[in-house]
Design an enzyme around this catalytic site. Structure first.
Site, short mmCIF file in Angstrom:
data_model
loop_
_atom_site.label_atom_id
_atom_site.label_comp_id
_atom_site.label_asym_id
_atom_site.label_seq_id
_atom_site.Cartn_x
_atom_site.Cartn_y
_atom_site.Cartn_z
CE LYS A 120 12.22 -3.88 2.80
NZ LYS A 120 13.03 -4.98 2.23
CG ASP A 138 9.11 -7.92 -0.15
OD1 ASP A 138 8.32 -7.86 -1.11
OD2 ASP A 138 9.13 -8.88 0.65
#
Length: 220
Positions: A120, A138
């Site tokens: 991420k 997220d």
């Protein structure tokens, strides 16, 4: 959800916010890297408060490495998990100096090899610092993708791959920011603000709190 509906969703998000950006404050790819590592399980506001004190003192791999773990920790102790983040960042700075000429690499594998940098975080750096069409999923994006029907998936990686496959090319660079901001301020976890939503009439969420008003879809 069909392609036409997806295109309309992102058209409206773009019209409302033509030039979206991260709410983390930074001026270089390295500052962004530090801020994103610090942002794990923390708010952007909290990270910005810390980096406003840190960056004027140290904002390069060399200067942050020179602080050492204890020195860096003093600047970021208001952020959750600050001890482990300080350890990761000091190790990452050493690698950047020794392996990358003190520059943040623009390749996923090299980024993910840095301590404290996962998929991420790498996606955020690649997208925000280097303009690559990545999707950093997220909790906000995961929720919005599933709730709206944009890209339902049981895992973060599944949602990421679906979004990259189905979002029209013209929107991919900015889609990450639009979806995060939408999840943070409108499509919130506990009580989504459906009455304020630009895409309420396109959303496939069965638990909408209000029926979408016709004008909603045309605003922005």
């Amino acid at each position: 959800m069909n392609a036409a509906k997806r295109h309309e969703i992102f058209s409206r998000l773009r019209a409302a916010n033509p030039h979206p950006s991260t709410e983390l404050e930074y001026s270089t790819p390295f500052e962004l890297l530090v801020a994103v590592v610090l942002s794990a399980q923390a708010t952007d506001k909290g990270v910005n408060l810390a980096t406003r004190k840190l960056f004027p003192v140290a904002n390069t791999p060399e200067t942050i490495h020179a602080l050492g773990e204890a020195g860096l920790a003093d600047y970021i102790r208001t952020i959750g998990l600050y001890r482990s983040k300080a350890r990761h960042l000091i190790a990452a700075c050493r690698m950047l100096v020794e392996l990358h000429g003190s520059q943040v690499p623009a390749e996923r594998a090299a980024l993910e090899a840095l301590p404290g940098v996962g998929r991420k975080t790498a996606n955020v750096i690649l997208n925000t610092a280097f303009g690559q069409p990545t999707m950093a999923v997220d909790t906000h994006i995961f929720r919005v993708a599933n709730r709206t029907g944009l890209a339902p998936g049981k895992s973060v990686l599944e949602v990421e791959k679906k979004l990259l496959k189905t979002i029209p090319a013209e929107f991919r660079i900015d889609a990450h920011h639009w979806l995060i901001l939408h999840g943070r301020y409108v499509c919130q976890a506990r009580k989504p603000k459906c009455g304020e939503c630009l895409i309420a009439d396109l959303c496939e969420y069965k638990g909408k709190s209000v029926a979408p008003a016709p004008a909603c879809g045309r605003s922005g």
